[in-house]
Design a protein around this motif. Structure first.
Motif, PDB file in Angstrom:
ATOM      1  N   PHE A 132     -10.616  -4.828   7.213  1.00  0.00           N
ATOM      2  CA  PHE A 132     -10.347  -3.597   7.961  1.00  0.00           C
ATOM      3  C   PHE A 132      -9.162  -2.831   7.385  1.00  0.00           C
ATOM      4  O   PHE A 132      -9.143  -1.597   7.441  1.00  0.00           O
ATOM      5  N   ALA A 133      -8.191  -3.542   6.843  1.00  0.00           N
ATOM      6  CA  ALA A 133      -7.072  -2.855   6.196  1.00  0.00           C
ATOM      7  C   ALA A 133      -7.570  -2.049   5.003  1.00  0.00           C
ATOM      8  O   ALA A 133      -7.180  -0.884   4.802  1.00  0.00           O
ATOM      9  N   LYS A 134      -8.445  -2.657   4.217  1.00  0.00           N
ATOM     10  CA  LYS A 134      -9.010  -1.937   3.068  1.00  0.00           C
ATOM     11  C   LYS A 134      -9.863  -0.770   3.539  1.00  0.00           C
ATOM     12  O   LYS A 134      -9.856   0.312   2.924  1.00  0.00           O
ATOM     13  N   LEU A 135     -10.582  -0.974   4.642  1.00  0.00           N
ATOM     14  CA  LEU A 135     -11.455   0.071   5.174  1.00  0.00           C
ATOM     15  C   LEU A 135     -10.672   1.327   5.514  1.00  0.00           C
ATOM     16  O   LEU A 135     -11.130   2.456   5.261  1.00  0.00           O
ATOM     17  N   ILE A 136      -9.470   1.163   6.090  1.00  0.00           N
ATOM     18  CA  ILE A 136      -8.686   2.338   6.478  1.00  0.00           C
ATOM     19  C   ILE A 136      -7.605   2.681   5.453  1.00  0.00           C
ATOM     20  O   ILE A 136      -6.845   3.624   5.640  1.00  0.00           O
ATOM     21  N   GLY A 137      -7.513   1.903   4.381  1.00  0.00           N
ATOM     22  CA  GLY A 137      -6.637   2.250   3.267  1.00  0.00           C
ATOM     23  C   GLY A 137      -5.176   1.899   3.430  1.00  0.00           C
ATOM     24  O   GLY A 137      -4.315   2.649   2.971  1.00  0.00           O
ATOM     25  N   VAL A 138      -4.870   0.756   4.086  1.00  0.00           N
ATOM     26  CA  VAL A 138      -3.479   0.319   4.182  1.00  0.00           C
ATOM     27  C   VAL A 138      -3.342  -1.049   3.514  1.00  0.00           C
ATOM     28  O   VAL A 138      -4.297  -1.831   3.468  1.00  0.00           O
ATOM     29  N   PRO A 139      -2.161  -1.382   2.975  1.00  0.00           N
ATOM     30  CA  PRO A 139      -1.956  -2.700   2.364  1.00  0.00           C
ATOM     31  C   PRO A 139      -2.034  -3.810   3.410  1.00  0.00           C
ATOM     32  O   PRO A 139      -1.803  -3.583   4.600  1.00  0.00           O
ATOM     33  N   PHE A 140      -2.341  -5.020   2.934  1.00  0.00           N
ATOM     34  CA  PHE A 140      -2.444  -6.159   3.851  1.00  0.00           C
ATOM     35  C   PHE A 140      -1.794  -7.391   3.238  1.00  0.00           C
ATOM     36  O   PHE A 140      -2.004  -7.688   2.054  1.00  0.00           O
ATOM     37  N   ILE A 141      -1.000  -8.093   4.044  1.00  0.00           N
ATOM     38  CA  ILE A 141      -0.353  -9.337   3.623  1.00  0.00           C
ATOM     39  C   ILE A 141      -0.726 -10.432   4.614  1.00  0.00           C
ATOM     40  O   ILE A 141      -0.492 -10.297   5.818  1.00  0.00           O
ATOM     41  N   ALA A 142      -1.290 -11.526   4.115  1.00  0.00           N
ATOM     42  CA  ALA A 142      -1.630 -12.680   4.946  1.00  0.00           C
ATOM     43  C   ALA A 142      -0.601 -13.775   4.736  1.00  0.00           C
ATOM     44  O   ALA A 142      -0.363 -14.193   3.602  1.00  0.00           O
ATOM     45  N   VAL A 143       0.016 -14.230   5.812  1.00  0.00           N
ATOM     46  CA  VAL A 143       0.954 -15.353   5.756  1.00  0.00           C
ATOM     47  C   VAL A 143       0.187 -16.579   6.239  1.00  0.00           C
ATOM     48  O   VAL A 143      -0.221 -16.645   7.406  1.00  0.00           O
ATOM     49  N   MET A 144      -0.008 -17.556   5.327  1.00  0.00           N
ATOM     50  CA  MET A 144      -0.911 -18.668   5.609  1.00  0.00           C
ATOM     51  C   MET A 144      -0.309 -19.997   5.179  1.00  0.00           C
ATOM     52  O   MET A 144       0.560 -20.036   4.300  1.00  0.00           O
ATOM     53  N   PRO A 145      -0.786 -21.099   5.763  1.00  0.00           N
ATOM     54  CA  PRO A 145      -0.360 -22.417   5.293  1.00  0.00           C
ATOM     55  C   PRO A 145      -0.784 -22.633   3.841  1.00  0.00           C
ATOM     56  O   PRO A 145      -1.845 -22.149   3.422  1.00  0.00           O
ATOM     57  N   ARG A 146       0.015 -23.354   3.103  1.00  0.00           N
ATOM     58  CA  ARG A 146      -0.310 -23.618   1.703  1.00  0.00           C
ATOM     59  C   ARG A 146      -1.597 -24.427   1.564  1.00  0.00           C
ATOM     60  O   ARG A 146      -2.234 -24.429   0.513  1.00  0.00           O
ATOM     61  N   THR A 147      -1.994 -25.116   2.645  1.00  0.00           N
ATOM     62  CA  THR A 147      -3.205 -25.933   2.615  1.00  0.00           C
ATOM     63  C   THR A 147      -4.485 -25.132   2.850  1.00  0.00           C
ATOM     64  O   THR A 147      -5.581 -25.704   2.852  1.00  0.00           O
TER      65      THR A 147
END
Length: 394
Positions: A132-147
């Motif tokens: 959805f971020a790409k759909l509306i044209g904004v950057p996106f950052i996912a903070v996730m576990p290394r696993t």
């Protein structure tokens, strides 16, 4: 609380780090919200209208997901259904949530053109939010576990999202808020807003869809709906809809190992925490999330990780569909409920969810090497499922 609320002072009494303000500063924050600031910029309003249109158009062109019938003997008198959420455009139940979160944040004025959206996620929500971020044209950052599985990371990056991996799952929230603050972006915070971003009264939510699809079945009002909890938003939506429509359905939440939802619900303790992360990606949390609404739930069930994995492998064998581990957690719970209904001489239907596809976890739940590395023995649980499918009892 979102970063945008911190930034504008609309949180009423908190600083940018989420700490409660002393009384004088709280009064100052309140005064700041009454200042005459005109945000009706024409360019921004035009961007906002177009962004909302694009997100709503995604829903308009998306077909509903299938309700599959698990093959149980007719003479058992109990039918089992699986709502297949893996057929969404981003391949999981979280597509519904991400769409709702983006609409909620856009309409609240929290998402701005050119500024990143940041999310804490174990993977599937981030995949959908990146879409959805790409759909509306904004950057996106996912903070996730290394696993987090490599497959999920690749799916996020395929949507032009960026993955920020952390070693300690307990820091996901803090790191996400910090990255949003440093970038001038918005921390979406699914764990707080999942339960309120979705319209639980209907509007084609997952609960309304289930009841509509069961309308012509022999047991159209399910005795049980089994959900699993990551944010808790899905179980909240299901339970609220059941109460709102006065349906004779009970909601059971199946919880994996290394998750505190079960203990917090049983003991009535919202402060309970766990220092280990769940091995069943997408569900199970080290703290009681704000979107989990314990008072709306009828029953909780603790499910061993080995049982979850045995259940997904059984589903792959019986129906030729490989789902993710969270599906197995819910399916194990559904098997148990069907068995209990049989033992009590009850007739009816049980519904659970296919949350996401198993191709995201081939190196985990479908890997014997990974099971051995984790010390997981699924044989006793696989045998229990075989007995259940043969006789209807454990």
């Amino acid at each position: 609380m979102s970063y945008s609320e911190h930034l504008t002072g609309s949180g009423g009494g908190y600083d940018a780090q989420g700490a409660r303000l002393p009384e004088p500063q709280k009064e100052k924050a309140a005064l700041m919200t009454t200042m005459d600031v005109d945000r009706s910029d024409g360019e921004y309003r035009a961007w906002l209208k177009e962004a909302v249109r694009k997100v709503q158009a995604d829903a308009n062109r998306s077909a509903d997901t299938h309700l599959l019938r698990f093959p149980l003997p007719e003479d058992w008198g109990v039918d089992l259904y699986l709502k297949d959420e893996s057929t969404h455009p981003t391949g999981s139940l979280k597509h519904r949530l991400a769409r709702s979160l983006f609409l909620y944040a856009l309409c609240n004025g929290w998402v701005r053109p050119g500024r990143p959206v940041v999310e804490a996620s174990s993977g599937s929500t981030a995949v959908s939010e990146a879409y959805f971020a790409k759909l509306i044209g904004v950057p996106f950052i996912a903070v996730m576990p290394r696993t987090t599985s490599c497959e999920k990371i690749s799916l996020i990056e395929a949507q032009d999202g960026r993955c920020h991996l952390v070693d300690d799952t307990r820091t996901l929230y803090e790191v996400s808020a910090r990255l949003a603050q440093e970038s001038g972006g918005h921390y979406m915070d699914q764990f707080t807003y999942a339960e309120r971003a979705t319209d639980w009264r209907g509007n084609n939510n997952i609960a309304e869809s289930i009841y509509a699809q069961l309308r012509l079945e022999r047991h159209p009002v399910p005795a049980w709906i089994v959900a699993t909890a990551g944010t808790g938003g899905t179980s909240a939506t299901l339970a609220r809809y059941v109460h709102y429509t006065q349906a004779d359905t009970r909601i059971c939440v199946a919880d994996p190992e290394n998750s505190v939802f079960f203990d917090g619900w049983v003991n009535g303790d919202p402060t309970v925490t766990c220092d280990r992360g769940s091995r069943i990606e997408g569900i199970g949390r080290p703290r009681m999330e704000p979107s989990f609404i314990p008072g709306a739930i009828d029953r909780m069930m603790k499910v061993p990780d080995a049982a979850s994995i045995a259940a997904v492998r059984a589903l792959a064998t019986v129906m030729g569909r490989k789902p993710g581990g969270s599906t197995g957690t819910g399916l194990w719970g559904a098997f148990k409920l069907v068995s209990e209904m049989r033992a009590a001489g009850e007739r009816g239907s049980v519904v659970t969810l296919i949350c996401d596809p198993g191709d995201r976890y081939l190196d985990k739940y479908y890997s014997d090497a990974w099971l051995a590395e984790q010390g997981i023995d699924i044989a006793p649980h696989a045998a229990a499922i075989e007995r259940f499918l043969a006789s209807g009892s454990w």
